[in-house]
Design a protein around this motif. Structure first.
Motif, PDB file in Angstrom:
ATOM      1  N   THR A 100       0.808  -1.221   0.000  1.00  0.00           N
ATOM      2  CA  THR A 100       0.000   0.000   0.000  1.00  0.00           C
ATOM      3  C   THR A 100       0.845   1.276   0.000  1.00  0.00           C
ATOM      4  O   THR A 100       0.293   2.372  -0.074  1.00  0.00           O
ATOM      5  CB  THR A 100      -0.951   0.029   1.211  1.00  0.00           C
ATOM      6  N   LEU A 101       2.157   1.129   0.072  1.00  0.00           N
ATOM      7  CA  LEU A 101       3.034   2.300   0.068  1.00  0.00           C
ATOM      8  C   LEU A 101       3.032   2.940  -1.314  1.00  0.00           C
ATOM      9  O   LEU A 101       3.110   2.254  -2.331  1.00  0.00           O
ATOM     10  CB  LEU A 101       4.458   1.881   0.452  1.00  0.00           C
ATOM     11  N   LYS A 102       2.920   4.251  -1.361  1.00  0.00           N
ATOM     12  CA  LYS A 102       2.855   4.981  -2.637  1.00  0.00           C
ATOM     13  C   LYS A 102       4.271   5.244  -3.148  1.00  0.00           C
ATOM     14  O   LYS A 102       4.818   6.334  -2.962  1.00  0.00           O
ATOM     15  CB  LYS A 102       2.104   6.288  -2.454  1.00  0.00           C
ATOM     16  N   VAL A 103       4.867   4.233  -3.772  1.00  0.00           N
ATOM     17  CA  VAL A 103       6.191   4.369  -4.367  1.00  0.00           C
ATOM     18  C   VAL A 103       6.110   3.948  -5.826  1.00  0.00           C
ATOM     19  O   VAL A 103       5.356   3.042  -6.177  1.00  0.00           O
ATOM     20  CB  VAL A 103       7.263   3.537  -3.630  1.00  0.00           C
ATOM     21  N   GLU A 104       6.882   4.628  -6.643  1.00  0.00           N
ATOM     22  CA  GLU A 104       6.938   4.250  -8.044  1.00  0.00           C
ATOM     23  C   GLU A 104       8.302   4.570  -8.633  1.00  0.00           C
ATOM     24  O   GLU A 104       9.046   5.395  -8.097  1.00  0.00           O
ATOM     25  CB  GLU A 104       5.820   4.899  -8.842  1.00  0.00           C
ATOM     26  N   ALA A 105       8.589   3.885  -9.724  1.00  0.00           N
ATOM     27  CA  ALA A 105       9.856   4.085 -10.415  1.00  0.00           C
ATOM     28  C   ALA A 105       9.726   5.263 -11.368  1.00  0.00           C
ATOM     29  O   ALA A 105       8.773   5.327 -12.158  1.00  0.00           O
ATOM     30  CB  ALA A 105      10.244   2.826 -11.172  1.00  0.00           C
ATOM     31  N   ALA A 106      10.656   6.198 -11.268  1.00  0.00           N
ATOM     32  CA  ALA A 106      10.669   7.360 -12.161  1.00  0.00           C
ATOM     33  C   ALA A 106      12.001   8.079 -12.026  1.00  0.00           C
ATOM     34  O   ALA A 106      12.720   7.918 -11.041  1.00  0.00           O
ATOM     35  CB  ALA A 106       9.522   8.312 -11.837  1.00  0.00           C
ATOM     36  N   ASP A 107      12.295   8.884 -13.016  1.00  0.00           N
ATOM     37  CA  ASP A 107      13.481   9.729 -13.021  1.00  0.00           C
ATOM     38  C   ASP A 107      13.099  11.054 -12.362  1.00  0.00           C
ATOM     39  O   ASP A 107      12.061  11.646 -12.710  1.00  0.00           O
ATOM     40  CB  ASP A 107      13.922   9.952 -14.466  1.00  0.00           C
ATOM     41  N   LEU A 108      13.907  11.540 -11.447  1.00  0.00           N
ATOM     42  CA  LEU A 108      13.595  12.790 -10.747  1.00  0.00           C
ATOM     43  C   LEU A 108      13.591  14.000 -11.673  1.00  0.00           C
ATOM     44  O   LEU A 108      13.088  15.058 -11.310  1.00  0.00           O
ATOM     45  CB  LEU A 108      14.586  13.030  -9.610  1.00  0.00           C
ATOM     46  N   ARG A 109      14.138  13.838 -12.874  1.00  0.00           N
ATOM     47  CA  ARG A 109      14.137  14.942 -13.839  1.00  0.00           C
ATOM     48  C   ARG A 109      12.881  14.947 -14.709  1.00  0.00           C
ATOM     49  O   ARG A 109      12.716  15.849 -15.528  1.00  0.00           O
ATOM     50  CB  ARG A 109      15.388  14.853 -14.714  1.00  0.00           C
ATOM     51  N   ALA A 110      12.014  13.957 -14.523  1.00  0.00           N
ATOM     52  CA  ALA A 110      10.772  13.861 -15.303  1.00  0.00           C
ATOM     53  C   ALA A 110       9.717  13.177 -14.439  1.00  0.00           C
ATOM     54  O   ALA A 110       9.372  12.023 -14.656  1.00  0.00           O
ATOM     55  CB  ALA A 110      11.012  13.085 -16.589  1.00  0.00           C
ATOM     56  N   LEU A 111       9.231  13.868 -13.446  1.00  0.00           N
ATOM     57  CA  LEU A 111       8.296  13.282 -12.483  1.00  0.00           C
ATOM     58  C   LEU A 111       6.895  13.117 -13.071  1.00  0.00           C
ATOM     59  O   LEU A 111       6.413  14.001 -13.786  1.00  0.00           O
ATOM     60  CB  LEU A 111       8.240  14.153 -11.221  1.00  0.00           C
ATOM     61  N   PRO A 112       6.228  12.008 -12.754  1.00  0.00           N
ATOM     62  CA  PRO A 112       4.908  11.722 -13.309  1.00  0.00           C
ATOM     63  C   PRO A 112       3.757  12.319 -12.495  1.00  0.00           C
ATOM     64  O   PRO A 112       2.762  11.648 -12.219  1.00  0.00           O
ATOM     65  CB  PRO A 112       4.866  10.193 -13.277  1.00  0.00           C
ATOM     66  N   PHE A 113       3.899  13.576 -12.099  1.00  0.00           N
ATOM     67  CA  PHE A 113       2.880  14.239 -11.287  1.00  0.00           C
ATOM     68  C   PHE A 113       2.574  15.599 -11.895  1.00  0.00           C
ATOM     69  O   PHE A 113       3.443  16.228 -12.494  1.00  0.00           O
ATOM     70  CB  PHE A 113       3.372  14.417  -9.845  1.00  0.00           C
ATOM     71  N   PRO A 114       1.349  16.084 -11.682  1.00  0.00           N
ATOM     72  CA  PRO A 114       1.003  17.405 -12.223  1.00  0.00           C
ATOM     73  C   PRO A 114       1.680  18.543 -11.451  1.00  0.00           C
ATOM     74  O   PRO A 114       2.118  18.370 -10.317  1.00  0.00           O
ATOM     75  CB  PRO A 114      -0.519  17.475 -12.058  1.00  0.00           C
ATOM     76  N   ASP A 115       1.727  19.690 -12.079  1.00  0.00           N
ATOM     77  CA  ASP A 115       2.291  20.890 -11.454  1.00  0.00           C
ATOM     78  C   ASP A 115       1.596  21.161 -10.121  1.00  0.00           C
ATOM     79  O   ASP A 115       0.369  21.071 -10.016  1.00  0.00           O
ATOM     80  CB  ASP A 115       2.085  22.110 -12.353  1.00  0.00           C
TER      81      ASP A 115
END
Length: 157
Positions: A100-115
């Motif tokens: 249930t932990l909200k973790v995901e794989a992503a590059d910190l230079r291209a985050l998958p979250f809105p502004d």
């Protein structure tokens, strides 16, 4: 890895830091046992700065969360905590132990979250690993954190 000596720098040690770097070190520990220490909200010496600079009324992101221990601890303390980690194998392992932990794989230079999605941002000993410099990571952090948001960033030197 390499070592360079110069008049300005006594010694500089560099080792390629890609996704495998952390994963190789982290495989040596039992992740479930390791995370158990953080389920009660253990933040160690980050307790005071996190409580001071991270909002409780908005989501918080840890950029470069590794094994997710601070995401777990913050969640245990009532924060809406998220984590992003470049090492996909590590993220899969964390999800197996804490689904249930909200973790995901992503590059910190291209985050998958809105502004402006987050009210706070944490990055502990991560930004210095980007050979291109901190601008890309800091620019993305600024993009996803609300204008009045808070944060805690650390680098080793």
């Amino acid at each position: 890895m390499w070592l360079r000596r110069s008049p300005e720098v006594l010694a500089e040690y560099r080792e390629t830091d890609d996704a495998g770097f952390g994963e190789e070190r982290w495989r040596r520990t039992d992740l479930g046992h390791y995370l158990a220490r953080y389920r009660g909200g253990r933040l160690g010496y980050f307790d005071a700065p996190f409580r001071r600079h991270l909002p409780r009324d908005a989501p918080v992101l840890e950029g470069g969360c590794g094994r997710g221990q601070y995401v777990l601890a913050l969640r245990s303390l009532g924060y809406d905590a998220y984590g992003v980690e470049y090492a996909e194998e590590t993220v899969r392992a964390v999800r197996e132990v804490e689904p249930t932990l909200k973790v995901e794989a992503a590059d910190l230079r291209a985050l998958p979250f809105p502004d402006g999605f987050f009210g706070g941002y944490i990055s502990l000993g991560v930004i210095e690993h980007y050979w291109s410099g901190p601008r890309g990571v800091l620019g993305e952090a600024r993009r996803v954190v609300r204008p009045a948001g808070g944060g805690v960033l650390s680098v080793p030197h």
